[in-house]
Design a protein around this motif. Structure first.
Motif, PDB file in Angstrom:
ATOM      1  N   UNK A   1      42.483  48.061  45.127  1.00  0.00           N
ATOM      2  CA  UNK A   1      42.498  49.190  44.197  1.00  0.00           C
ATOM      3  C   UNK A   1      41.099  49.741  43.959  1.00  0.00           C
ATOM      4  N   UNK A   2      40.079  48.969  44.355  1.00  0.00           N
ATOM      5  CA  UNK A   2      38.709  49.359  44.048  1.00  0.00           C
ATOM      6  C   UNK A   2      38.231  48.795  42.719  1.00  0.00           C
ATOM      7  N   UNK A   3      39.151  48.164  41.997  1.00  0.00           N
ATOM      8  CA  UNK A   3      38.806  47.532  40.729  1.00  0.00           C
ATOM      9  C   UNK A   3      38.723  46.029  40.971  1.00  0.00           C
TER      10      UNK A   3
ATOM     11  N   UNK B   1      38.355  43.190  39.364  1.00  0.00           N
ATOM     12  CA  UNK B   1      39.160  42.218  38.611  1.00  0.00           C
ATOM     13  C   UNK B   1      40.628  42.287  39.006  1.00  0.00           C
ATOM     14  N   UNK B   2      41.128  43.506  39.176  1.00  0.00           N
ATOM     15  CA  UNK B   2      42.526  43.686  39.577  1.00  0.00           C
ATOM     16  C   UNK B   2      42.760  43.148  40.976  1.00  0.00           C
ATOM     17  N   UNK B   3      41.847  43.468  41.886  1.00  0.00           N
ATOM     18  CA  UNK B   3      41.984  43.003  43.271  1.00  0.00           C
ATOM     19  C   UNK B   3      41.935  41.482  43.335  1.00  0.00           C
ATOM     20  N   UNK B   4      41.063  40.897  42.514  1.00  0.00           N
ATOM     21  CA  UNK B   4      40.952  39.436  42.484  1.00  0.00           C
ATOM     22  C   UNK B   4      42.278  38.810  42.033  1.00  0.00           C
ATOM     23  N   UNK B   5      42.863  39.350  40.977  1.00  0.00           N
ATOM     24  CA  UNK B   5      44.126  38.811  40.467  1.00  0.00           C
ATOM     25  C   UNK B   5      45.246  38.965  41.483  1.00  0.00           C
TER      26      UNK B   5
END
Length: 245
Positions: free
Chosen positions: A163-165, A167-171
């Protein structure tokens, strides 16, 4: 799961410098001009592909992707793949890891390699190749049926769309690792190995605790074939204890 391939056309400039590639003597650095209908990001991706020594070497050796060298390098360090083993490859398309697994474990009685990806992908000689969403309810049973018994190694190169975010990508990727690990705990034979892609910074504490509880050795590694700018790394869990808690 694995992402699709990117393609782009356009002319190349004449500005080139020399560089080296694995297993070859010299390669050229190519700058790609931005085509009228091509986004800058696509141009940069194409330029990176044209100048990536692992891309050239994968073509030379007949591997379907540069990612094959990531598994080769992980295996050189941790000795994951041996003749006669039973391997499951998750997020397998386009098949580079599956090719390496077949080369490393094939040719001996009892060895088998089963790969699955949500994308359509061409069969790999010597392996059972399956298309399907690993997150679907029937996916684990399909894999178990194809394998016909316990696995010695579960490989996961699955990656959720970014997503480019951070924290979101990590989750998202940790969520895939958790599902892959749950499957590995069900199918691995005692002493087995689990390898999965994660983001730099390692795994979440709860996931890491689960890995340490179920495996005798847990390591993080970033193989040289992983691009410098990439946040990906791999967790390698060896010595499955043979019990799920």
């Amino acid at each position: 799961m694995s992402g699709g391939s990117k393609k782009g056309g356009g002319s190349k400039s004449g500005s080139r410098t020399t560089g080296s590639a694995p297993g070859t003597s010299r390669e050229l650095t190519v700058k790609v001009k931005t085509a009228k209908r091509r986004k800058l990001s696509s141009t940069l991706w194409l330029q990176r592909q044209l100048n990536d020594p692992y891309v050239h070497e994968a073509k030379r050796q007949g591997y379907r992707s540069r990612a094959a060298f990531k598994l080769i390098q992980l295996d050189e360090r941790f000795h994951i793949l041996k003749p006669g083993l039973r391997i499951v490859d998750l997020g397998a398309a386009p098949g580079g890891w599956t090719q390496v697994a077949v080369q490393k474990v094939g040719g001996k009685k009892g060895s088998i390699v089963v790969g699955m990806d949500i994308l359509e992908w061409d069969p790999v000689p010597g392996a059972i190749t399956m298309q399907g969403d690993f997150l679907a309810d029937d996916a684990p049973d399909r894999l178990k049926e194809a394998l016909g018994g316990p696995a010695d190694v579960v490989l996961s190169d699955m990656a959720a769309p970014t997503t480019g975010h951070p924290s979101t990508d990590h989750l998202r990727i940790i969520g895939l690792v958790e599902v892959a690990l749950h499957f590995a705990l069900e199918i691995l034979t005692p002493g087995g190995t689990f390898v999965a892609k994660v983001f730099q910074g390692g795994t979440e504490k709860t996931l890491l605790d689960q890995l340490k509880k179920n495996f005798t050795t847990v390591r993080h590694a970033k193989p040289p074939a992983s691009r410098q700018g990439s946040a990906e790394t791999y967790v390698v869990a060896m010595g499955f204890r043979g019990s799920v808690e």
